[in-house]
Scaffold this active site. Structure first.
Site, PDB file in Angstrom:
ATOM      1  N   LYS A   7      10.734 -99.244-101.359  1.00 28.17           N
ATOM      2  CA  LYS A   7      10.579-100.386-102.274  1.00 28.17           C
ATOM      3  C   LYS A   7       9.493-100.000-103.264  1.00 28.17           C
ATOM      4  CE  LYS A   7       8.719-103.661-103.589  1.00 28.17           C
ATOM      5  NZ  LYS A   7       8.245-103.822-104.997  1.00 28.17           N
TER       6      LYS A   7
ATOM      7  N   THR B 252      -2.660-106.870 -99.903  1.00 26.36           N
ATOM      8  CA  THR B 252      -1.226-106.719 -99.596  1.00 26.36           C
ATOM      9  C   THR B 252      -1.053-105.810 -98.386  1.00 26.36           C
ATOM     10  OG1 THR B 252      -0.773-106.985-101.941  1.00 26.36           O
ATOM     11  CG2 THR B 252       1.025-106.179-100.605  1.00 26.36           C
TER      12      THR B 252
ATOM     13  N   GLU C   8      -2.759 -96.877 -97.421  1.00 35.55           N
ATOM     14  CA  GLU C   8      -3.641 -96.221 -98.396  1.00 35.55           C
ATOM     15  C   GLU C   8      -3.993 -97.280 -99.424  1.00 35.55           C
ATOM     16  OE1 GLU C   8      -5.264 -95.090-101.165  1.00 35.55           O
ATOM     17  OE2 GLU C   8      -3.542 -93.948-101.933  1.00 35.55           O
TER      18      GLU C   8
ATOM     19  N   CYS D 299      -6.248 -94.604-107.181  1.00 37.00           N
ATOM     20  CA  CYS D 299      -6.949 -95.051-105.967  1.00 37.00           C
ATOM     21  C   CYS D 299      -8.193 -94.203-105.720  1.00 37.00           C
ATOM     22  CB  CYS D 299      -6.026 -95.033-104.772  1.00 37.00           C
ATOM     23  SG  CYS D 299      -5.005 -93.581-104.670  1.00 37.00           S
TER      24      CYS D 299
ATOM     25  N   GLU E 255     -13.316-102.526-106.414  1.00 37.81           N
ATOM     26  CA  GLU E 255     -12.427-101.632-107.156  1.00 37.81           C
ATOM     27  C   GLU E 255     -11.913-102.361-108.397  1.00 37.81           C
ATOM     28  OE1 GLU E 255      -8.496-100.681-105.469  1.00 37.81           O
ATOM     29  OE2 GLU E 255      -8.905 -98.591-105.932  1.00 37.81           O
TER      30      GLU E 255
HETATM   31  P1  NAD Z   1      -0.039-104.647-104.599  1.00 42.02           P
HETATM   32  O1  NAD Z   1      -0.757-104.074-103.442  1.00 42.02           O
HETATM   33  O2  NAD Z   1       0.237-106.104-104.533  1.00 42.02           O
HETATM   34  O3  NAD Z   1       1.383-103.889-104.786  1.00 42.02           O
HETATM   35  C1  NAD Z   1       1.665-102.609-104.277  1.00 42.02           C
HETATM   36  C2  NAD Z   1       3.106-102.586-103.780  1.00 42.02           C
HETATM   37  O4  NAD Z   1       3.269-103.562-102.760  1.00 42.02           O
HETATM   38  C3  NAD Z   1       4.159-102.927-104.846  1.00 42.02           C
HETATM   39  O5  NAD Z   1       5.349-102.189-104.612  1.00 42.02           O
HETATM   40  C4  NAD Z   1       4.430-104.391-104.572  1.00 42.02           C
HETATM   41  O6  NAD Z   1       5.702-104.806-105.025  1.00 42.02           O
HETATM   42  C5  NAD Z   1       4.362-104.435-103.069  1.00 42.02           C
HETATM   43  N1  NAD Z   1       4.091-105.753-102.504  1.00 42.02           N
HETATM   44  C6  NAD Z   1       3.426-106.796-103.081  1.00 42.02           C
HETATM   45  N2  NAD Z   1       3.406-107.851-102.243  1.00 42.02           N
HETATM   46  C7  NAD Z   1       4.053-107.471-101.115  1.00 42.02           C
HETATM   47  C8  NAD Z   1       4.345-108.108 -99.877  1.00 42.02           C
HETATM   48  N3  NAD Z   1       4.000-109.372 -99.637  1.00 42.02           N
HETATM   49  N4  NAD Z   1       5.016-107.416 -98.927  1.00 42.02           N
HETATM   50  C9  NAD Z   1       5.386-106.128 -99.147  1.00 42.02           C
HETATM   51  N5  NAD Z   1       5.148-105.478-100.296  1.00 42.02           N
HETATM   52  C10 NAD Z   1       4.484-106.138-101.271  1.00 42.02           C
HETATM   53  O7  NAD Z   1      -0.813-104.257-105.898  1.00 42.02           O
HETATM   54  P2  NAD Z   1      -0.725-104.901-107.365  1.00 42.02           P
HETATM   55  O8  NAD Z   1      -0.661-106.404-107.321  1.00 42.02           O
HETATM   56  O9  NAD Z   1       0.342-104.211-108.087  1.00 42.02           O
HETATM   57  O10 NAD Z   1      -2.144-104.448-107.919  1.00 42.02           O
HETATM   58  C11 NAD Z   1      -3.293-105.211-107.535  1.00 42.02           C
HETATM   59  C12 NAD Z   1      -4.461-104.311-107.214  1.00 42.02           C
HETATM   60  O11 NAD Z   1      -4.117-103.400-106.154  1.00 42.02           O
HETATM   61  C13 NAD Z   1      -4.911-103.394-108.327  1.00 42.02           C
HETATM   62  O12 NAD Z   1      -5.729-104.008-109.233  1.00 42.02           O
HETATM   63  C14 NAD Z   1      -5.603-102.295-107.560  1.00 42.02           C
HETATM   64  O13 NAD Z   1      -6.921-102.653-107.254  1.00 42.02           O
HETATM   65  C15 NAD Z   1      -4.821-102.202-106.288  1.00 42.02           C
HETATM   66  N6  NAD Z   1      -3.859-101.068-106.298  1.00 42.02           N
HETATM   67  C16 NAD Z   1      -4.194 -99.959-105.615  1.00 42.02           C
HETATM   68  C17 NAD Z   1      -3.326 -98.880-105.615  1.00 42.02           C
HETATM   69  C18 NAD Z   1      -3.661 -97.629-104.870  1.00 42.02           C
HETATM   70  O14 NAD Z   1      -3.170 -96.571-105.210  1.00 42.02           O
HETATM   71  N7  NAD Z   1      -4.437 -97.710-103.828  1.00 42.02           N
HETATM   72  C19 NAD Z   1      -2.146 -98.927-106.330  1.00 42.02           C
HETATM   73  C20 NAD Z   1      -1.811-100.094-107.018  1.00 42.02           C
HETATM   74  C21 NAD Z   1      -2.696-101.155-106.989  1.00 42.02           C
END
Ligand code: NAD
Length: 483
Positions: free
Chosen positions: A177, A234, A252, A286, A385
């Protein structure tokens, strides 16, 4: 400009599949805010279909494919990706907003992941264990079965490569996903996988929102292991959902990684690396080096050098291939600006910032990179972050304080240490609580071969390198009595 297809569907059983709901998600170009494609909006029904396809593959053709043949398929896939670097890099760049050369670098890294895990597939073996007379005991590494992969928008290809590449090499069938904000490259990469010889069901991609398709994947009882990269909040939700069916997870979750610069550091070598570690992908990395801790004796000089570099940084559309592109979306832009406003309201000053080209398209999500100096360790910008191009500089008096500041963080992903003193390098490396430490370098150019992951709020489990294969397998002990 690249002519991408305008409609993207799921990829299940090696074919394009429409969303069960019939609905789609608009794909926005972060450089100008325009909608340039539509993406299938997956729901639980699509996830279910993908899990059934993956299970069929795991129990059937893919499960019976020998490790050497799995390795050959991955190696062929890597060659196909290498041939398609220009196409994939341009697509990734448009979809994420990252400068074109970063999109190309990501496509090359993906090819390298497949090459690495293709080579590793037939080298993953167990052990024999000395036991009582009349027994022979051995361990074998078996795939989990069906693995789920939830991928963020910052590096879709690289994170797909490190997680799906390793899972397939170990013999799992995958349900992926990707993030709703950027995932177009992965649909094309999956087509190349089928071309390389992946049988139907070995790799399935369901696009959609996190709260719908992502949550359905985390909840699905047919998933045997989940690899998640994204935010701590998340990640926690995914782990809780997976726990309901005792499904192991690898998380991660980002970081607030320190780069620690001592008086004896080679500043000429350190300076470009310090800057790149925070501006790459507009800080949406990250492992971004978002805190620079500087010895008091060189503090003013190094902050001055960093400020000069920051003032020269330019931000523009992905195709202009400047130092930085736009942020991924409006929400991220707002988040970064909120952090900066809060810091300024709290009395911090922006010591230097780069500039956004004056003629950038109005709808793009542009933010100039900012350097903030003398940031105290209890400030939000030191602790949280930002996931944007914001670097904080903090002074330390001695090695003990440097270590204490480095560890004064809820995160523990990566650290960089700059010093010529070998004993100090090792004391710092041993004292820092992170999953990786770089001495007189940072990030090692991506490091496909280097195990990667965090401690504390940065998560647990390791991806990348050979180590990832252990996470994507389960160990079986066989004890045979033969007296
Ligand atoms: P997120 O953690 O919400 O999303 C990451 C992934 O998880 C996406 O594919 C998203 O569709 C999925 N996801 C979201 N809600 C979910 C759920 N309930 N169940 C399963 N999967 C789910 O991140 P975001 O909202 O896109 O970004 C928010 C913050 O997260 C950013 O500002 C940043 O700080 C952090 N982030 C970190 C990384 C990293 O590489 N560690 C990457 C993206 C974002």
């Amino acid at each position: 400009m690249l002519q991408a297809p305008s409609k993207y569907q799921h990829f299940i059983d090696n074919v394009a599949v429409a969303a069960a709901s019939g609905e789609s998600i608009a794909v926005v170009d972060p450089s100008d805010g325009s909608v340039f494609a539509q993406l299938a909006r997956g729901t639980a029904a699509d996830i279910d279909k993908a899990v059934i396809a993956a299970r069929r593959a795991a129990d059937g053709v893919w499960g019976k494919t020998t490790p050497v043949e799995r390795g050959r398929i991955l190696a062929r896939w890597g060659l196909l990706v290498a041939d398609a670097v220009a196409e994939l890099g341009a697509l990734e760049s448009r979809d994420t907003g990252k400068p074109l050369r970063q999109g190309l670098a990501d496509a090359n890294a993906l090819a390298r992941y497949f090459e690495f895990y293709g080579g590793a597939a037939d080298k993953l073996h167990g052990q024999t264990i000395p036991y009582q007379n009349g027994y022979t005991v051995l361990t074998i590494r078996e795939p989990h079965g069906v693995t789920g992969h939830i991928i963020p928008w910052n590096y879709p290809m690289q994170i797909f490569g490190r997680s799906v590449g390793a899972a397939l090499a170990a013999g799992n069938a995958c349900v992926v996903k990707p993030a709703e904000d950027a995932c177009l490259s992965l649909i094309r990469v999956a087509e190349l996988g089928a071309q390389a010889g992946l049988p139907p069901g070995a790799l399935n991609i369901v696009t959609g929102l996190g709260s719908e398709a992502g949550q359905a994947l985390a909840d699905h009882p047919g998933i045997d292991h989940i690899s998640f990269t994204g935010s701590p909040e998340t990640g926690k939700r995914v782990a809780q959902s997976a726990a309901a069916h005792h499904c192991p997870v690898t998380l991660e979750l980002g970081g607030k990684s320190p780069q620690i610069v001592f008086e004896d550091a080679d500043l000429d070598a350190a300076l470009p690396v310090l800057v790149n570690a925070i501006i790459q992908n507009c800080g949406q990395t990250c492992s971004a080096g978002s805190r620079v801790l500087i010895a008091a004796g060189i503090y003013d000089r190094l902050v001055g050098l960093l400020a000069e570099r920051f003032q020269a940084l330019r931000v523009g559309p992905s195709t202009s291939d400047l130092d930085l592109g736009p942020l991924i979306n409006e929400k991220q832009l707002h988040r970064v600006r909120e952090y900066l406003s809060a810091a300024q309201a709290g009395g911090l000053e922006i010591a230097a910032s780069g500039s956004v080209l004056p003629d950038v398209p109005g709808g793009g999500f542009y933010q100039a990179p900012a350097l903030l100096a003398s940031v105290p360790s209890d400030n939000l910008l030191f602790q949280q972050e930002v996931f944007g191009p914001v670097l904080v500089a903090t002074r330390f008096q001695d090695e003990a304080q440097a270590l204490a500041l480095a560890n004064d963080s809820p995160y523990g992903l990566v650290a960089g240490v700059w010093t010529r003193d070998g004993a100090r390098q090792m004391r710092m490396a041993r004292g820092i609580r992170t999953g990786q430490v770089f001495l007189n370098n940072y990030g090692a150019g991506g490091g496909v071969e280097l195990p990667f992951g965090g401690v504390k709020q940065s998560g647990y489990g390791r991806e990348k390198g050979f180590e990832a294969l252990y996470g994507f397998t389960t160990l079986k002990t066989i004890a045979m009595r033969h007296d």
